[in-house]
Design an enzyme around this catalytic site. Structure first.
Site, PDB file in Angstrom:
ATOM      1  N   CYS A   1       0.763  -1.259   0.061  1.00  0.00           N
ATOM      2  CA  CYS A   1       0.089  -0.013  -0.019  1.00  0.00           C
ATOM      3  C   CYS A   1       0.682   1.231   0.000  1.00  0.00           C
ATOM      4  O   CYS A   1       0.348   2.286  -0.439  1.00  0.00           O
ATOM      5  CB  CYS A   1      -0.793  -0.185   1.316  1.00  0.00           C
ATOM      6  SG  CYS A   1      -2.317  -1.113   0.938  1.00  0.00           S
TER       7      CYS A   1
HETATM    8  N1  CO8 Z   1     -20.424  -9.405   7.742  1.00  0.00           N
HETATM    9  C1  CO8 Z   1     -20.914  -9.377   8.851  1.00  0.00           C
HETATM   10  N2  CO8 Z   1     -20.024  -9.725  10.172  1.00  0.00           N
HETATM   11  C2  CO8 Z   1     -19.011  -9.692   9.966  1.00  0.00           C
HETATM   12  C3  CO8 Z   1     -18.213  -9.778   8.645  1.00  0.00           C
HETATM   13  C4  CO8 Z   1     -19.119  -9.547   7.578  1.00  0.00           C
HETATM   14  N3  CO8 Z   1     -18.508  -9.406   6.271  1.00  0.00           N
HETATM   15  N4  CO8 Z   1     -16.786  -9.847   8.699  1.00  0.00           N
HETATM   16  C5  CO8 Z   1     -16.504 -10.262  10.092  1.00  0.00           C
HETATM   17  N5  CO8 Z   1     -17.894 -10.118  10.795  1.00  0.00           N
HETATM   18  C6  CO8 Z   1     -18.010 -10.044  12.181  1.00  0.00           C
HETATM   19  C7  CO8 Z   1     -16.852 -10.858  12.696  1.00  0.00           C
HETATM   20  O1  CO8 Z   1     -17.257 -12.421  12.749  1.00  0.00           O
HETATM   21  C8  CO8 Z   1     -16.928 -10.408  14.462  1.00  0.00           C
HETATM   22  O2  CO8 Z   1     -18.041 -11.064  15.021  1.00  0.00           O
HETATM   23  P1  CO8 Z   1     -17.706 -11.407  16.442  1.00  0.00           P
HETATM   24  O3  CO8 Z   1     -17.385  -9.914  17.314  1.00  0.00           O
HETATM   25  O4  CO8 Z   1     -19.179 -11.931  16.802  1.00  0.00           O
HETATM   26  O5  CO8 Z   1     -16.737 -12.202  16.805  1.00  0.00           O
HETATM   27  C9  CO8 Z   1     -17.377  -8.758  14.000  1.00  0.00           C
HETATM   28  O6  CO8 Z   1     -18.019  -8.913  12.478  1.00  0.00           O
HETATM   29  C10 CO8 Z   1     -16.073  -8.003  14.149  1.00  0.00           C
HETATM   30  O7  CO8 Z   1     -15.080  -8.383  13.077  1.00  0.00           O
HETATM   31  P2  CO8 Z   1     -13.721  -7.999  13.132  1.00  0.00           P
HETATM   32  O8  CO8 Z   1     -13.060  -7.754  14.553  1.00  0.00           O
HETATM   33  O9  CO8 Z   1     -13.041  -8.509  12.035  1.00  0.00           O
HETATM   34  O10 CO8 Z   1     -14.107  -6.434  12.723  1.00  0.00           O
HETATM   35  P3  CO8 Z   1     -13.306  -5.059  12.347  1.00  0.00           P
HETATM   36  O11 CO8 Z   1     -14.203  -4.118  13.114  1.00  0.00           O
HETATM   37  O12 CO8 Z   1     -11.846  -5.219  12.944  1.00  0.00           O
HETATM   38  O13 CO8 Z   1     -13.430  -4.551  10.970  1.00  0.00           O
HETATM   39  C11 CO8 Z   1     -11.901  -4.539   9.191  1.00  0.00           C
HETATM   40  C12 CO8 Z   1     -12.696  -5.573  10.055  1.00  0.00           C
HETATM   41  C13 CO8 Z   1     -12.858  -3.752   8.371  1.00  0.00           C
HETATM   42  C14 CO8 Z   1     -11.030  -5.361   8.109  1.00  0.00           C
HETATM   43  C15 CO8 Z   1     -10.928  -3.619   9.703  1.00  0.00           C
HETATM   44  O14 CO8 Z   1     -10.252  -4.428  10.961  1.00  0.00           O
HETATM   45  C16 CO8 Z   1      -9.750  -2.872   9.133  1.00  0.00           C
HETATM   46  O15 CO8 Z   1     -10.076  -2.241   8.377  1.00  0.00           O
HETATM   47  N6  CO8 Z   1      -8.499  -3.083   9.825  1.00  0.00           N
HETATM   48  C17 CO8 Z   1      -7.611  -2.489   9.214  1.00  0.00           C
HETATM   49  C18 CO8 Z   1      -7.051  -2.927   8.077  1.00  0.00           C
HETATM   50  C19 CO8 Z   1      -5.804  -2.329   7.195  1.00  0.00           C
HETATM   51  O16 CO8 Z   1      -5.601  -1.197   7.037  1.00  0.00           O
HETATM   52  N7  CO8 Z   1      -5.341  -3.123   6.227  1.00  0.00           N
HETATM   53  C20 CO8 Z   1      -4.282  -2.615   5.428  1.00  0.00           C
HETATM   54  C21 CO8 Z   1      -4.375  -3.615   4.521  1.00  0.00           C
HETATM   55  S1  CO8 Z   1      -4.305  -3.107   2.970  1.00  0.00           S
HETATM   56  C22 CO8 Z   1      -2.409  -3.176   2.499  1.00  0.00           C
HETATM   57  O17 CO8 Z   1      -1.566  -3.150   3.064  1.00  0.00           O
HETATM   58  C23 CO8 Z   1      -2.234  -3.594   0.898  1.00  0.00           C
HETATM   59  C24 CO8 Z   1      -1.975  -5.029   0.563  1.00  0.00           C
HETATM   60  C25 CO8 Z   1      -1.523  -5.448  -0.596  1.00  0.00           C
HETATM   61  C26 CO8 Z   1      -3.000  -5.094  -1.491  1.00  0.00           C
HETATM   62  C27 CO8 Z   1      -3.614  -6.420  -1.406  1.00  0.00           C
HETATM   63  C28 CO8 Z   1      -4.998  -6.172  -2.571  1.00  0.00           C
HETATM   64  C29 CO8 Z   1      -5.762  -7.465  -2.336  1.00  0.00           C
END
Ligand code: CO8
Length: 375
Positions: A157
């Site tokens: 990224c």
């Molecule tokens: N629908 C409904 N519920 C869901 C879903 C869904 N799709 N997904 C997860 N849940 C549920 C989970 O099961 C969990 O339930 P419970 O609490 O009962 O266990 C609850 O929702 C919360 O889950 P999470 O803790 O996983 O959710 P978050 O609040 O943490 O949100 C995110 C998830 C949005 C992914 C968040 O953690 C995030 O954005 N984090 C930052 C990530 C980031 O910045 N990453 C950068 C990566 S990009 C990069 O570096 C480039 C890489 C190279 C490119 C690759 C291209 C493909």
């Protein structure tokens, strides 16, 4: 020789097709239903876990994403396929990354008031390249008709800001008069659309930036680069193990780790303070008070993350004017995100006003570029 460098123009290529959260979730949930039906006996016997459905309100609340542009909508949304279908091309035809790059570069050159004759180097900086060699950048250099040299680089990224830093070095030391930094990102091709935790995260796009000597720049849109700071720190929390050694471990080529995988919550917790601290320290080292910062064009991965970073930098909540959002429409486009934000939200800058382009992601990697509008 030491020359002053400016960003004199940016360009954007946006794919025609876009997918809303609702469309994506409908396809994902159809896949889940099919999977659970096909494995009903094993699930009821406790031998397999049933899959849970996704939800559009969750996606928007957790990430701020409402839709994403993609190269191929049909393949992604077909519950039997769930990846873009991008036919192979003959070696004589331009590759798709090159094609996207040409479009973004033409836009950037027009905005910079330059022609290809003014450019000495092309850097393709992105998260995933479609082949090992020849470099996509050299193909793009040829397609554009640029003399000089080209190379590819990947810092996930942060590829765009790391590429800008390389271009700055070249322009400042005189090894190139002007450089195109190009970020073709087909994130949909390395996203696991069957993974509920991440199926909504990414989109496709291409951005381009012209960096040139201040003395040759004529664009009304030029920004002086005040400072560029890069930082990396190894982490396994964002990873993709796809690579040329996969075929040497037969049977593992299609494992989920050959696509994007992350510990999203850990990334959020570890990267947000790291980024905020880097920007705060950088502004201090440049003698810039945070209240004289007009805008932060932050990497577009997660809205809550950006609001947290901006709050830590400013010491208060940031307005959307101070930290503009494009991920609602584009989702995470890896290295291109902060450049799209800069491209779309910099025309109102007056001479002397200051902003920060900051990317962060896998590696971990952070690239922070402080810019000042030229008069
Ligand atoms: N629908 C409904 N519920 C869901 C879903 C869904 N799709 N997904 C997860 N849940 C549920 C989970 O099961 C969990 O339930 P419970 O609490 O009962 O266990 C609850 O929702 C919360 O889950 P999470 O803790 O996983 O959710 P978050 O609040 O943490 O949100 C995110 C998830 C949005 C992914 C968040 O953690 C995030 O954005 N984090 C930052 C990530 C980031 O910045 N990453 C950068 C990566 S990009 C990069 O570096 C480039 C890489 C190279 C490119 C690759 C291209 C493909």
């Amino acid at each position: 020789m030491v020359f002053k460098a400016v960003i004199s123009g940016t360009g954007l290529y946006t794919p025609k097709e876009s997918i809303s959260n609702e469309e994506l979730v409908e396809s994902f949930n159809a896949y889940v239903e099919n999977y659970n039906r096909a494995n009903q006996a094993e699930i009821e016997a406790g031998e397999m876990e049933a899959l849970n459905p996704s939800s559009a309100p969750f996606i928007e609340k957790a990430s701020g994403i409402k839709s994403r542009y993609v190269i191929d909508k049909k393949g992604v949304l077909d519950p039997e396929i769930m990846h873009p279908l991008i036919p192979e091309r003959s070696n004589d035809a331009p590759s798709i990354l090159c094609e996207m790059g040409v479009s973004a570069c033409q836009d950037a050159l027009k905005n910079a008031g330059k022609t290809v004759a003014d450019i000495d180097a092309v850097i393709v900086a992105c998260s995933n390249l479609q082949r090992a060699y020849p470099a996509i950048s050299i193909e793009l250099q040829s397609a554009l008709g640029v003399e000089g040299f080209a190379f590819d680089m990947n810092v996930a990224c942060s590829s765009a800001t790391f590429g800008i830093q390389q271009a700055l070095n070249m322009v400042e030391t005189g090894s190139a008069r002007a450089v195109l930094v190009v970020n073709p990102e087909i994130c949909s091709s390395h996203l696991n659309f069957r993974d509920r935790d991440s199926h909504f995260i990414f989109g496709d796009v291409c951005t381009a930036v012209v960096i040139e000597r201040q003395e040759t720049a004529t664009s009304a849109k030029q920004f002086e680069v005040v400072d560029a700071k890069l930082k990396t720190q190894f982490s396994n929390n964002i990873r993709n193990n796809f690579g040329f050694l996969n075929r040497c471990a037969p049977g593992s080529e299609k494992d989920a780790d050959k696509l994007f995988v992350q510990q999203g919550r850990k990334v959020f917790k570890e990267v947000s303070p790291m980024v905020a601290n880097i920007i705060v320290e950088q502004l201090a080292s440049c003698d810039i008070a945070h209240d004289s910062l007009k805008r932060m064009w932050l990497h577009q991965a997660n809205l809550n993350m950006n609001q947290l970073i901006a709050r830590r930098v400013l010491g208060r909540d940031a307005s959307v004017d101070e930290a503009p959002v494009i991920l609602d429409e584009y989702a995470n486009t890896s290295s291109a995100g902060s450049i799209i934000a800069f491209h779309k939200y910099s025309a109102d800058f007056q001479a002397g006003e200051i902003g920060v382009i900051c990317s962060f992601g896998a590696g971990y990697s952070v690239g922070s570029v402080v810019v000042k509008k030229c008069g």
